[in-house]
Design a protein around this motif. Structure first.
Motif, PDB file in Angstrom:
ATOM      1  N   GLY A 138      -8.321  72.156 -17.372  1.00  0.00           N
ATOM      2  CA  GLY A 138      -9.013  72.441 -18.620  1.00  0.00           C
ATOM      3  C   GLY A 138      -8.460  71.703 -19.815  1.00  0.00           C
ATOM      4  N   SER A 139      -7.147  71.407 -19.797  1.00  0.00           N
ATOM      5  CA  SER A 139      -6.505  70.744 -20.948  1.00  0.00           C
ATOM      6  C   SER A 139      -5.468  69.739 -20.456  1.00  0.00           C
ATOM      7  CB  SER A 139      -5.826  71.783 -21.854  1.00  0.00           C
ATOM      8  OG  SER A 139      -6.707  72.799 -22.247  1.00  0.00           O
ATOM      9  N   PRO A 140      -5.894  68.652 -19.807  1.00  0.00           N
ATOM     10  CA  PRO A 140      -4.935  67.735 -19.172  1.00  0.00           C
ATOM     11  C   PRO A 140      -3.918  67.135 -20.131  1.00  0.00           C
ATOM     12  CG  PRO A 140      -7.148  66.786 -19.212  1.00  0.00           C
ATOM     13  CD  PRO A 140      -7.287  68.223 -19.586  1.00  0.00           C
ATOM     14  N   ARG A 141      -4.334  66.726 -21.300  1.00  0.00           N
ATOM     15  CA  ARG A 141      -3.399  66.075 -22.226  1.00  0.00           C
ATOM     16  C   ARG A 141      -2.439  67.085 -22.837  1.00  0.00           C
ATOM     17  NH1 ARG A 141      -6.002  60.938 -25.301  1.00  0.00           N
ATOM     18  NH2 ARG A 141      -3.765  60.536 -25.437  1.00  0.00           N
ATOM     19  N   ARG A 142      -2.921  68.283 -23.076  1.00  0.00           N
ATOM     20  CA  ARG A 142      -2.052  69.325 -23.622  1.00  0.00           C
ATOM     21  C   ARG A 142      -1.084  69.841 -22.570  1.00  0.00           C
ATOM     22  NH1 ARG A 142      -4.143  74.813 -26.774  1.00  0.00           N
ATOM     23  NH2 ARG A 142      -2.068  75.624 -27.298  1.00  0.00           N
ATOM     24  N   ALA A 143      -1.524  69.851 -21.331  1.00  0.00           N
ATOM     25  CA  ALA A 143      -0.728  70.437 -20.261  1.00  0.00           C
ATOM     26  C   ALA A 143       0.387  69.530 -19.768  1.00  0.00           C
ATOM     27  CB  ALA A 143      -1.642  70.800 -19.087  1.00  0.00           C
ATOM     28  N   SER A 144       0.141  68.221 -19.754  1.00  0.00           N
ATOM     29  CA  SER A 144       1.050  67.306 -19.079  1.00  0.00           C
ATOM     30  C   SER A 144       1.399  66.107 -19.944  1.00  0.00           C
ATOM     31  CB  SER A 144       0.383  66.819 -17.774  1.00  0.00           C
ATOM     32  OG  SER A 144       1.045  65.701 -17.250  1.00  0.00           O
ATOM     33  N   ALA A 145       2.694  65.900 -20.154  1.00  0.00           N
ATOM     34  CA  ALA A 145       3.139  64.711 -20.885  1.00  0.00           C
ATOM     35  C   ALA A 145       2.760  63.443 -20.126  1.00  0.00           C
ATOM     36  CB  ALA A 145       4.651  64.765 -21.091  1.00  0.00           C
ATOM     37  N   GLU A 146       2.826  63.504 -18.803  1.00  0.00           N
ATOM     38  CA  GLU A 146       2.489  62.336 -17.990  1.00  0.00           C
ATOM     39  C   GLU A 146       1.019  61.968 -18.146  1.00  0.00           C
ATOM     40  OE1 GLU A 146       5.876  64.630 -16.251  1.00  0.00           O
ATOM     41  OE2 GLU A 146       3.815  65.161 -16.811  1.00  0.00           O
ATOM     42  N   LEU A 147       0.137  62.969 -18.094  1.00  0.00           N
ATOM     43  CA  LEU A 147      -1.293  62.714 -18.271  1.00  0.00           C
ATOM     44  C   LEU A 147      -1.605  62.288 -19.696  1.00  0.00           C
ATOM     45  CD1 LEU A 147      -2.880  65.653 -16.222  1.00  0.00           C
ATOM     46  CD2 LEU A 147      -2.817  63.224 -15.607  1.00  0.00           C
ATOM     47  N   ASN A 148      -0.918  62.858 -20.652  1.00  0.00           N
ATOM     48  CA  ASN A 148      -1.132  62.478 -22.049  1.00  0.00           C
ATOM     49  C   ASN A 148      -0.882  60.987 -22.234  1.00  0.00           C
ATOM     50  OD1 ASN A 148      -1.712  62.875 -24.777  1.00  0.00           O
ATOM     51  ND2 ASN A 148       0.396  63.410 -25.284  1.00  0.00           N
ATOM     52  N   ALA A 149       0.192  60.490 -21.627  1.00  0.00           N
ATOM     53  CA  ALA A 149       0.507  59.065 -21.724  1.00  0.00           C
ATOM     54  C   ALA A 149      -0.501  58.221 -20.942  1.00  0.00           C
ATOM     55  CB  ALA A 149       1.915  58.809 -21.197  1.00  0.00           C
ATOM     56  N   PHE A 150      -0.855  58.657 -19.738  1.00  0.00           N
ATOM     57  CA  PHE A 150      -1.771  57.885 -18.901  1.00  0.00           C
ATOM     58  C   PHE A 150      -3.156  57.776 -19.540  1.00  0.00           C
ATOM     59  CE2 PHE A 150      -4.611  57.890 -14.969  1.00  0.00           C
ATOM     60  CZ  PHE A 150      -4.523  56.521 -14.802  1.00  0.00           C
ATOM     61  N   ILE A 151      -3.680  58.901 -19.999  1.00  0.00           N
ATOM     62  CA  ILE A 151      -4.998  58.877 -20.638  1.00  0.00           C
ATOM     63  C   ILE A 151      -4.949  58.039 -21.917  1.00  0.00           C
ATOM     64  CG2 ILE A 151      -6.811  60.283 -21.703  1.00  0.00           C
ATOM     65  CD1 ILE A 151      -5.899  62.564 -19.800  1.00  0.00           C
ATOM     66  N   GLY A 152      -3.870  58.182 -22.678  1.00  0.00           N
ATOM     67  CA  GLY A 152      -3.720  57.379 -23.887  1.00  0.00           C
ATOM     68  C   GLY A 152      -3.678  55.895 -23.585  1.00  0.00           C
ATOM     69  N   ILE A 184       4.748  57.996 -23.909  1.00  0.00           N
ATOM     70  CA  ILE A 184       4.325  58.597 -25.178  1.00  0.00           C
ATOM     71  C   ILE A 184       5.538  58.732 -26.084  1.00  0.00           C
ATOM     72  CG2 ILE A 184       3.700  60.817 -26.226  1.00  0.00           C
ATOM     73  CD1 ILE A 184       1.249  59.439 -25.557  1.00  0.00           C
ATOM     74  N   HIS A 185       5.492  58.128 -27.249  1.00  0.00           N
ATOM     75  CA  HIS A 185       6.589  58.221 -28.211  1.00  0.00           C
ATOM     76  C   HIS A 185       6.613  59.623 -28.807  1.00  0.00           C
ATOM     77  CE1 HIS A 185       9.189  57.391 -31.628  1.00  0.00           C
ATOM     78  NE2 HIS A 185       9.499  56.243 -31.048  1.00  0.00           N
ATOM     79  N   GLU A 186       7.731  60.325 -28.661  1.00  0.00           N
ATOM     80  CA  GLU A 186       7.800  61.729 -29.066  1.00  0.00           C
ATOM     81  C   GLU A 186       7.584  61.929 -30.560  1.00  0.00           C
ATOM     82  OE1 GLU A 186      11.434  63.385 -27.662  1.00  0.00           O
ATOM     83  OE2 GLU A 186      10.969  63.055 -25.549  1.00  0.00           O
TER      84      GLU A 186
END
Length: 270
Positions: A62-76, A203-205
């Protein structure tokens, strides 16, 4: 390739969509020492039939980017490719999880979620048109996150093996180093050019955006390689000792330690 941490567990432990009892267990797993009772429990629950797995997988879906730092970077990163006009790309993801229960639980969640998207145009789920997931596989790297020296050796060895066996089938090899243990991820970055990795990103923190690190192809200069090969054969004179000290590879007397020897073999030979 993606190094996987435990951001999924930590994030799910605070999210209201996850059942309260499950959140309590996740919070304990996120703080548990490797191979403790709670950590072993996390690893045992890393199966689709467990309640914890289903709850966390629902949160990620339901919230891939919010849930996972890895997915947040990949999708970005995929969004960045789209902005450059790059599409029609199939991505094969290899996940490297730590040798802990919590790390493996997180890795298996990612594998299950990404596996459900194989073959789909990701514009439907992530809004990145013309990009597809061609496949996904996951590895639990022995010693990673538990024993620093063993973890480093096994991670580098596994990465090199994957690049050699699969790299020729793809235009570029990329490493998403957002998740996982930082010293081990840093080791991949240091030798990325030798392993055959083309680009590193994360993803830069502070800035909350994708940072891309180009990788310069590296080879060992022939004279230095000869010196290191001498060291592997325990022919260690002044030149060998000086170079080994510069590289931070410890000796026992006039011999390489077993760890130093295995590391050199990983870097020097296919």
């Amino acid at each position: 390739m993606v190094t996987v941490g435990t951001s999924i567990i930590r994030n799910a432990s605070f999210h209201e969509s996850v059942e309260a009892g499950v959140r309590e267990r996740l919070a304990k797993w996120s703080m548990a020492p490797p191979h403790s009772g709670e950590d072993v429990e996390a690893g045992n629950r890393a199966v689709p039939s467990s309640k914890e797995f289903r709850e966390v997988l629902g949160f990620v879906s339901g919230s891939p980017r919010r849930a996972s730092a890895e997915l947040n970077a990949f999708i970005g990163y995929l969004e960045r490719l789209v902005s450059r006009g790059i599409d029609g790309v199939s991505h094969y993801l290899v996940l490297f999880g730590s040798d802990t229960g919590a790390g493996w639980f997180s890795t298996r969640i990612l594998e299950e979620y990404l596996g459900s998207l194989v073959g789909q145009d990701l514009s439907r789920t992530w809004g990145v048109r013309g990009h597809f997931i061609g496949g996904v596989e996951a590895y639990r790297v022995r010693g990673l996150g538990v024993n620093f020296q063993d973890g480093i050796l096994n991670l580098l060895g596994k990465v090199k093996k994957i690049v050699i066996s699969m790299g020729k089938g793809y235009d570029r090899v990329l490493a998403n180093l957002t998740g996982g243990f930082k010293p081990e991820s840093a080791a991949i970055l240091v030798v990325a050019g030798m392993l055959g990795i083309d680009t590193v990103y994360y993803i830069h923190e502070a800035m909350r955006e994708v940072a891309e690190i180009p990788v310069i192809p590296l080879t060992i200069e022939p004279n230095a390689k000869k010196i290191l090969e001498n060291a592997l054969e325990n022919n260690i004179g002044g030149a060998e000792q000086k170079l080994l000290e510069k590289l931070g590879l410890p000796l026992t007397g006039k011999k390489l330690t077993p760890w130093s020897k295995k590391l050199l073999e990983t870097l020097l030979y296919p």
